[in-house]
Design a protein around this motif. Structure first.
Motif, mmCIF file in Angstrom:
data_model
loop_
_atom_site.group_PDB
_atom_site.id
_atom_site.type_symbol
_atom_site.label_atom_id
_atom_site.label_comp_id
_atom_site.label_asym_id
_atom_site.label_seq_id
_atom_site.Cartn_x
_atom_site.Cartn_y
_atom_site.Cartn_z
ATOM 1 N N GLU A 132 36.446 19.189 62.605
ATOM 2 C CA GLU A 132 35.597 20.302 63.096
ATOM 3 C C GLU A 132 34.447 19.857 64.055
ATOM 4 O OE1 GLU A 132 36.474 23.248 62.026
ATOM 5 O OE2 GLU A 132 37.718 22.972 60.345
ATOM 6 N N GLU A 133 34.124 20.657 65.019
ATOM 7 C CA GLU A 133 33.024 20.460 65.733
ATOM 8 C C GLU A 133 31.779 19.699 65.303
ATOM 9 O OE1 GLU A 133 32.898 19.760 69.327
ATOM 10 O OE2 GLU A 133 35.206 20.018 68.705
ATOM 11 N N PHE A 138 32.307 22.809 58.979
ATOM 12 C CA PHE A 138 32.924 22.374 57.928
ATOM 13 C C PHE A 138 32.243 23.151 56.645
ATOM 14 C CE2 PHE A 138 33.796 19.358 54.408
ATOM 15 C CZ PHE A 138 35.171 19.259 54.280
ATOM 16 N N ALA A 139 30.951 23.093 56.449
ATOM 17 C CA ALA A 139 30.440 23.616 55.445
ATOM 18 C C ALA A 139 30.876 25.295 55.481
ATOM 19 C CB ALA A 139 28.901 23.538 55.505
ATOM 20 N N LEU A 140 30.822 25.835 56.633
ATOM 21 C CA LEU A 140 31.281 27.213 56.310
ATOM 22 C C LEU A 140 32.681 27.464 55.712
ATOM 23 C CD1 LEU A 140 30.013 28.684 59.836
ATOM 24 C CD2 LEU A 140 29.285 29.263 57.711
ATOM 25 N N LYS A 141 33.459 26.665 56.291
ATOM 26 C CA LYS A 141 35.133 26.596 55.781
ATOM 27 C C LYS A 141 35.177 26.206 54.420
ATOM 28 C CE LYS A 141 37.047 26.582 60.506
ATOM 29 N NZ LYS A 141 38.007 25.841 61.192
ATOM 30 N N ALA A 150 37.725 16.369 50.252
ATOM 31 C CA ALA A 150 38.859 15.098 50.930
ATOM 32 C C ALA A 150 38.663 15.043 52.354
ATOM 33 C CB ALA A 150 39.794 15.311 50.089
ATOM 34 N N ASP A 151 38.369 16.254 52.903
ATOM 35 C CA ASP A 151 38.754 16.267 54.588
ATOM 36 C C ASP A 151 37.655 15.807 55.141
ATOM 37 O OD1 ASP A 151 41.093 17.518 54.154
ATOM 38 O OD2 ASP A 151 40.208 19.553 54.094
ATOM 39 N N LEU A 155 32.137 11.064 53.032
ATOM 40 C CA LEU A 155 31.779 11.338 51.824
ATOM 41 C C LEU A 155 31.979 10.299 50.814
ATOM 42 C CD1 LEU A 155 32.052 15.330 51.459
ATOM 43 C CD2 LEU A 155 29.828 13.844 51.376
ATOM 44 N N LEU A 156 33.171 9.572 51.216
ATOM 45 C CA LEU A 156 33.537 8.459 50.312
ATOM 46 C C LEU A 156 32.770 7.300 50.546
ATOM 47 C CD1 LEU A 156 37.468 8.602 50.771
ATOM 48 C CD2 LEU A 156 35.758 9.447 48.834
ATOM 49 N N GLU A 157 31.839 7.193 51.417
ATOM 50 C CA GLU A 157 31.101 6.056 51.412
ATOM 51 C C GLU A 157 29.876 5.910 50.466
ATOM 52 O OE1 GLU A 157 29.594 6.230 55.657
ATOM 53 O OE2 GLU A 157 31.492 6.163 56.485
ATOM 54 N N PRO A 158 29.348 4.890 50.008
ATOM 55 C CA PRO A 158 28.488 4.787 48.861
ATOM 56 C C PRO A 158 27.196 5.350 49.212
ATOM 57 C CG PRO A 158 29.328 2.473 49.386
ATOM 58 C CD PRO A 158 29.898 3.339 50.578
#
Ligand code: SF4
Length: 178
Positions: A132-133, A138-141, A150-151, A155-158
């Motif tokens: 996403e741009e 991304f939040a909207l979707k 997971a997309d 967000l996986l970073e500590p």
């Protein structure tokens, strides 16, 4: 057994003459109001309207509604599938009632999160790794279940672990859409 018998109606909705999809209603002789909070506790994405004695749920694109004396499904591909699905829903109510001692009833009414609330928990770097741009898109979707947590690899970073956990709670409690 909570529901022992029921009358079944299978029909094509009158607003869709000639439609290939069927609806079905099981008319009950017992009041299943007491089961609804237990279904709300166990059916992911269900929406419980306590004041209306109603719980709605989406499963495989079918719109399912539980009311005090009625269980209904719609958007089913054929008559036999509608009959089978209704029977499965009746069994689901019976199983849930039998398990009620193990369950904690839920009276929560789930709501779709505001996109801005979701955005505030994202990394907000607009890195585009999700395709996403911007993080806001991304939040909207994500808020309408068109994307998954997971997309967003960052967000996986500590440093984002707390925000990810809060987002996971939001996503788990989101009502499903078909
Ligand atoms: S991958 Fe995550 S941080 Fe990057 S733009 Fe998408 S939502 Fe934002």
């Amino acid at each position: 057994m909570f529901i022992e018998t029921y009358d079944l109606d299978v029909f094509t909705p009158p607003c869709e003459p000639g439609a290939e999809r069927y609806s079905a209603i099981a008319r009950l002789t017992v009041d299943i109001t007491a089961v609804l909070p237990y279904l709300n506790a166990t059916l992911r994405g269900a929406i419980y309207h306590q004041a209306a004695n109603a719980l709605t749920w989406k499963k495989s694109g079918h719109n399912i509604a539980f009311h005090a004396f009625e269980i209904a499904t719609s958007n089913v591909v054929d008559r036999d599938a509608a009959i089978k699905e209704l029977d499965g829903l009746v069994q689901l109510v019976n199983r849930t009632w039998e398990r009620r001692q193990e369950l904690t009833p839920s009276y929560q009414k789930r709501q779709r999160p505001a996109p801005m609330a979701v955005y505030q928990l994202l990394p907000k770097t607009n890195c585009k790794l999700c395709g996403e741009e911007t993080c806001y898109i991304f939040a909207l979707k994500l808020s309408v279940s068109q994307r998954q947590l997971a997309d967003c690899p960052p967000l996986l970073e500590p440093e984002y672990i707390d925000k990810r956990r809060r987002l996971e709670e939001i996503v788990i409690n989101m009502p499903a859409i078909g």
